[in-house]
Design a protein around this motif. Structure first.
Motif, PDB file in Angstrom:
ATOM      1  N   SER A 188       0.852  -1.181   0.000  1.00 16.77           N
ATOM      2  CA  SER A 188       0.000   0.000   0.000  1.00 16.77           C
ATOM      3  C   SER A 188       0.891   1.235   0.000  1.00 16.77           C
ATOM      4  O   SER A 188       1.850   1.326   0.768  1.00 16.77           O
ATOM      5  CB  SER A 188      -0.909   0.014   1.230  1.00 16.77           C
ATOM      6  N   LEU A 189       0.584   2.178  -0.884  1.00 16.89           N
ATOM      7  CA  LEU A 189       1.350   3.415  -0.983  1.00 16.89           C
ATOM      8  C   LEU A 189       0.452   4.587  -0.622  1.00 16.89           C
ATOM      9  O   LEU A 189      -0.709   4.635  -1.044  1.00 16.89           O
ATOM     10  CB  LEU A 189       1.887   3.615  -2.404  1.00 16.89           C
ATOM     11  N   LYS A 190       0.985   5.526   0.136  1.00 13.15           N
ATOM     12  CA  LYS A 190       0.228   6.728   0.457  1.00 13.15           C
ATOM     13  C   LYS A 190       0.188   7.633  -0.771  1.00 13.15           C
ATOM     14  O   LYS A 190       1.167   7.734  -1.518  1.00 13.15           O
ATOM     15  CB  LYS A 190       0.873   7.449   1.638  1.00 13.15           C
ATOM     16  N   ASP A 191      -0.950   8.266  -0.986  1.00 13.38           N
ATOM     17  CA  ASP A 191      -1.127   9.145  -2.148  1.00 13.38           C
ATOM     18  C   ASP A 191      -0.421  10.473  -1.873  1.00 13.38           C
ATOM     19  O   ASP A 191      -1.027  11.461  -1.490  1.00 13.38           O
ATOM     20  CB  ASP A 191      -2.613   9.359  -2.419  1.00 13.38           C
ATOM     21  N   ASP A 192       0.907  10.485  -2.070  1.00 13.27           N
ATOM     22  CA  ASP A 192       1.696  11.680  -1.778  1.00 13.27           C
ATOM     23  C   ASP A 192       2.761  11.846  -2.849  1.00 13.27           C
ATOM     24  O   ASP A 192       2.580  11.421  -3.995  1.00 13.27           O
ATOM     25  CB  ASP A 192       2.297  11.597  -0.368  1.00 13.27           C
ATOM     26  N   ASN A 193       3.900  12.422  -2.482  1.00 16.82           N
ATOM     27  CA  ASN A 193       4.952  12.692  -3.457  1.00 16.82           C
ATOM     28  C   ASN A 193       5.489  11.420  -4.094  1.00 16.82           C
ATOM     29  O   ASN A 193       5.869  11.417  -5.269  1.00 16.82           O
ATOM     30  CB  ASN A 193       6.097  13.464  -2.780  1.00 16.82           C
ATOM     31  N   ASP A 194       5.559  10.316  -3.327  1.00 18.86           N
ATOM     32  CA  ASP A 194       6.050   9.056  -3.884  1.00 18.86           C
ATOM     33  C   ASP A 194       5.212   8.615  -5.081  1.00 18.86           C
ATOM     34  O   ASP A 194       5.749   8.237  -6.130  1.00 18.86           O
ATOM     35  CB  ASP A 194       6.032   7.954  -2.810  1.00 18.86           C
ATOM     36  N   THR A 195       3.896   8.646  -4.911  1.00 21.75           N
ATOM     37  CA  THR A 195       3.037   8.193  -6.007  1.00 21.75           C
ATOM     38  C   THR A 195       3.082   9.164  -7.185  1.00 21.75           C
ATOM     39  O   THR A 195       2.938   8.747  -8.336  1.00 21.75           O
ATOM     40  CB  THR A 195       1.594   8.021  -5.520  1.00 21.75           C
ATOM     41  N   LYS A 196       3.309  10.448  -6.922  1.00 24.06           N
ATOM     42  CA  LYS A 196       3.467  11.399  -8.026  1.00 24.06           C
ATOM     43  C   LYS A 196       4.710  11.078  -8.836  1.00 24.06           C
ATOM     44  O   LYS A 196       4.701  11.142 -10.078  1.00 24.06           O
ATOM     45  CB  LYS A 196       3.528  12.825  -7.472  1.00 24.06           C
ATOM     46  N   VAL A 197       5.790  10.748  -8.146  1.00 21.74           N
ATOM     47  CA  VAL A 197       7.032  10.379  -8.835  1.00 21.74           C
ATOM     48  C   VAL A 197       6.817   9.115  -9.665  1.00 21.74           C
ATOM     49  O   VAL A 197       7.271   9.010 -10.813  1.00 21.74           O
ATOM     50  CB  VAL A 197       8.172  10.178  -7.814  1.00 21.74           C
ATOM     51  N   ILE A 198       6.107   8.142  -9.085  1.00 17.90           N
ATOM     52  CA  ILE A 198       5.850   6.881  -9.794  1.00 17.90           C
ATOM     53  C   ILE A 198       5.023   7.122 -11.048  1.00 17.90           C
ATOM     54  O   ILE A 198       5.345   6.633 -12.139  1.00 17.90           O
ATOM     55  CB  ILE A 198       5.132   5.883  -8.857  1.00 17.90           C
ATOM     56  N   ARG A 199       3.962   7.896 -10.911  1.00 12.72           N
ATOM     57  CA  ARG A 199       3.105   8.161 -12.063  1.00 12.72           C
ATOM     58  C   ARG A 199       3.853   8.942 -13.146  1.00 12.72           C
ATOM     59  O   ARG A 199       3.695   8.680 -14.347  1.00 12.72           O
ATOM     60  CB  ARG A 199       1.855   8.926 -11.617  1.00 12.72           C
ATOM     61  N   GLN A 200       4.681   9.899 -12.726  1.00 13.51           N
ATOM     62  CA  GLN A 200       5.432  10.672 -13.710  1.00 13.51           C
ATOM     63  C   GLN A 200       6.448   9.800 -14.429  1.00 13.51           C
ATOM     64  O   GLN A 200       6.634   9.928 -15.650  1.00 13.51           O
ATOM     65  CB  GLN A 200       6.136  11.848 -13.013  1.00 13.51           C
ATOM     66  N   CYS A 201       7.086   8.912 -13.676  1.00 16.54           N
ATOM     67  CA  CYS A 201       8.042   7.983 -14.280  1.00 16.54           C
ATOM     68  C   CYS A 201       7.337   7.090 -15.297  1.00 16.54           C
ATOM     69  O   CYS A 201       7.866   6.824 -16.387  1.00 16.54           O
ATOM     70  CB  CYS A 201       8.699   7.145 -13.187  1.00 16.54           C
ATOM     71  N   TYR A 202       6.145   6.642 -14.966  1.00 11.14           N
ATOM     72  CA  TYR A 202       5.373   5.805 -15.897  1.00 11.14           C
ATOM     73  C   TYR A 202       4.988   6.603 -17.144  1.00 11.14           C
ATOM     74  O   TYR A 202       5.112   6.112 -18.279  1.00 11.14           O
ATOM     75  CB  TYR A 202       4.123   5.284 -15.191  1.00 11.14           C
ATOM     76  N   MET A 203       4.511   7.832 -16.960  1.00  5.00           N
ATOM     77  CA  MET A 203       4.093   8.645 -18.092  1.00  5.00           C
ATOM     78  C   MET A 203       5.269   8.973 -19.010  1.00  5.00           C
ATOM     79  O   MET A 203       5.134   8.993 -20.239  1.00  5.00           O
ATOM     80  CB  MET A 203       3.447   9.949 -17.599  1.00  5.00           C
TER      81      MET A 203
END
Length: 720
Positions: A188-203
């Motif tokens: 489980s990941l908190k919806d914060d800077n970590d997930t923003k980095v992950i989504r940007q890396c994916y995009m």
């Protein structure tokens, strides 16, 4: 990357002060220093470590294992953000770069999707679920639809018609996902800077454009959560027992029994050293469960499933403190808070076992009746439902006592904004600790719930069963201290439930009926407990009620309600123990030393068997640096909440809980870029070329060392 110098020993004759070994050692030291610094720097540039990761861990019982785990070195997969269930085809079939590590938002964390990923696990490296900041609109429960169905009272032997939730499916939203086994990690990941980095890396690297496959480098993730235990509890306990004969006893243990402590207290002191039957002692048991769980480790808010019930009982115990001292009822009232109930009734089955074996302060013969407070936080304007067992009530004497208890509850609700109702006589008890007492003998009892049949709780045993679900909210301009004091509507409603419980317990214990109207729970106390357990345990009120050495248990987050494992004292148990001591006990004017030694003075040898003494921090006066501590005397005690199966070494028991938790060494997650296969092969080829060239050069230099490193030394036969 920094290329360290090559250290080659000098083969020619040198001066004493220019020793080759000294120079070589110096060069090696410099090499190691720069390599370490260089590797650390490069590692930080390659990997982005995730700060907030909560894993699904492995649990085991008598028959199988559940949960998740990674490979020993972690699972690595190319990131894929799942946008819908239809998008699964890319992960399971058409994607060109498996295995994939799937990122999905919580609405997609369903049994349907997870079972498809499980069945296609050869192409799935893991799953990361982005936890939302608000609860979903629809109900979610990863628990089973018939909680604890094999360890309650309703078995084929007791009444086949009521077994296995044949009459009532208590948790219809239960998907059973928490009881599945996955051979890949799920975090489980908190919806914060970590997930923003992950989504940007994916995009930036992984998202297919116009149907074309993404080009390397690709964004990948590694999840590490390797579990040591496998198969079942019998297997892991056998392996753990063998570790006692290893070179490092205890370090090779692979699993631990789920366990904690039950917390109990009585309105009249009971000699804690005299176990077994107490002649002439009649006890009314008031019970509530403490623990909860969710799919992910260390996320167990349990607002409705647990907190509402035990907070109501704590408030009722506080409301009864004065009246039971001023006008003690004929019967004793025993407050019992059970741990581990989520996992096949660990705490209640242990207390019943201890009563049967004469290891507790009273036995089953001393129990007059039992009142349990279950899920009572979602009452709203609806009724409180009074559940009883239809099978034991076929006994006329039991039925008579149950009717008296129901009358006591109705008397307790008089004048309050609470309506009471009973379900149909043929309906069995909901999942409750009372069922473990009924397995031992027909004891009169009632379980209070806010539901008539199926649970009102739409988030049973999930991460969403939190303060928001109970509508515990505060005006936006309040400070944390003001929030602590703010009486919410939920606290007001729960205070009325606590008042009903307190009055009915006093009446059931034979107390003076004329005093019932004067027994009232304190809404300020209730709102402070709700804030402490569901919002922030590190608050000024909780700080006052615990010893200084337990301050580390308090945190700027909700209390974790997971039961824990053997030989660990959970924060929840510690908090309930000291809250109950302060809410039911009295302040005694003795020194801190005597308090810590469990005595009133140096000559006191008896009181430690009757009372529990604890020196708590107290409040900090304004503009003062030190708190004004004091000693509280109460009847609060802790008893083991370890399943009897582990004392009996019956790891395949069908009568008792056999749940264990696997051990692990490290939990972590990180993202990075991975090169294409062609670049990897090129890098390998260049590396091999450099290696072969280096070997050839080294061989050539070694063969010509006398020529290359000659210092023009003089002939041996030179004379002067």
């Amino acid at each position: 990357m920094y290329a360290p110098p090559v250290c080659v020993p000098l083969l020619s004759q040198t001066r004493k002060m220019d020793s080759p070994s000294i120079r070589c050692s110096f060069h090696l030291l410099v090499c190691w220093l720069f390599v370490g610094v260089g590797c650390s720097s490069v590692e930080k540039k390659i990997y982005v470590h995730l700060n907030y990761t909560l894993p699904c861990v492995r649990l085991l019982n008598a028959t199988h294992q559940i949960g998740c785990q990674s490979h020993l070195s972690g699972n690595v997969g190319v990131l894929h953000v799942l946008e819908s269930e239809e998008n699964l085809d890319w992960v399971l079939r058409s994607g060109l770069n498996p295995p994939y590590l799937v990122i999905l938002d919580s609405p997609l964390f369903t049994r349907s999707i997870m079972m498809k990923l499980k069945n296609g696990s050869s192409r799935v490296a893991g799953v990361a679920v982005v936890a939302p900041s608000t609860n979903p609109p629809d109900g979610v429960s990863p628990h089973t639809n018939c909680p604890n169905e094999n360890t309650g009272v309703y078995t084929e032997k007791y009444d086949p018609a009521l077994a296995h939730c044949n009459v009532t499916v208590w948790n219809p939203l239960g998907s059973g996902l928490s009881y599945e086994e996955f051979d890949f990690p799920i975090f489980s990941l908190k919806d914060d800077n970590d997930t923003k980095v992950i989504r940007q890396c994916y995009m930036d690297h992984n998202r297919a454009v116009n149907g074309s496959a993404p080009q390397h480098p690709l964004c990948a993730m590694q999840l590490l959560s390797h579990m040591s235990a496998v198969t079942d509890t019998a297997t892991c306990m056998r392996r753990s027992d063998l570790s006692a004969f290893s070179l490092s006893p205890g370090l090779d243990t692979v699993c631990d029994p789920l366990a904690d402590f039950n917390v109990w207290a009585s309105t009249r002191p009971l000699n804690n050293t005299a176990k077994g039957h107490k002649e002439g002692e009649s006890v009314v048991v008031a019970a509530a469960r403490l623990d909860s769980r969710s799919f992910f480790f260390d996320v167990a808010p349990g607002a409705e499933s647990s907190v509402s019930g035990f907070v109501a009982l704590l408030a009722a115990a506080h409301a009864l403190r004065s009246v039971t001292q001023e006008a003690p009822p004929p019967r004793n009232i025993l407050y019992a808070f059970f741990q581990g109930e989520t996992f096949d009734y660990i705490g209640s089955s242990r207390m019943v076992y201890d009563m049967e074996k004469k290891h507790f302060v009273v036995d089953l013969d001393n129990i007059h009746s039992l009142l349990e407070i279950g899920q009572v936080g979602l009452r709203g304007n609806s009724s409180l439902w009074l559940h009883s067992d239809p099978v034991s009530r076929k006994n006329s004497s039991v039925d008579g006592e149950v009717k008296k208890l129901l009358e006591s509850l109705r008397a307790g609700a008089a004048g309050l904004n609470v309506s009471l109702a009973e379900p149909s006589f043929s309906q069995p008890l909901p999942p409750s600790s009372f069922q473990r007492f009924l397995r031992a003998r027909p004891i009169p009892g009632v379980v209070i719930q806010d539901h008539q049949s199926s649970f009102t709780n739409r988030f049973y045993e999930s991460m969403y069963d939190n303060a928001g679900y109970l509508d515990i909210s505060y005006p936006p301009d309040l400070t944390p201290e003001q929030q602590l004091q703010f009486v919410t509507d939920t606290a007001t409603a729960l205070t009325e439930v606590a008042t009903v419980v307190a009055r009915s317990l006093y009446a059931q214990a034979g107390g003076d009926q004329a005093r019932l109207s004067s027994i009232n729970a304190d809404p300020q106390m209730v709102t402070q407990m709700l804030y402490g357990f569901l919002v922030r345990s590190n608050n000024s009120w909780f700080q006052q009620l615990v010893p200084s050495n337990l301050m580390s248990f308090l945190a700027d987050r909700p209390t974790n309600l997971y039961v824990g494992v053997l030989n660990q004292h959970s924060e929840l148990t510690m908090l309930v123990q000291h809250l109950l001591a302060n809410l039911t006990g009295t302040t005694v004017n003795i020194t801190q030393e005597n308090c810590n030694y469990q005595r009133e003075d140096e000559q006191d040898k008896a009181n430690k068997h009757m009372f529990f003494y604890v020196w708590v921090q107290g409040a900090a006066p304004p503009n003062a640096t030190e708190r004004e501590g004091f000693c509280t005397r109460s009847t609060v005690r802790l008893t083991s909440a370890l399943s009897p199966a582990f004392d009996l070494q019956e790891y395949t028991s069908k009568d008792y809980s056999t749940w264990t938790e696997s051990r692990w060494k490290s939990i972590s997650g990180r993202i990075f870029l991975v090169a294409g296969h062609e670049l990897e092969m090129l890098t390998l080829g260049v590396g091999l070329g450099v290696l072969i060239t280096s070997l050839l050069l080294t061989y050539a230099m070694s063969a010509k060392a006398d020529i290359l490193f000659s210092s023009g030394r003089e002939p041996v036969n030179a004379t002067y």
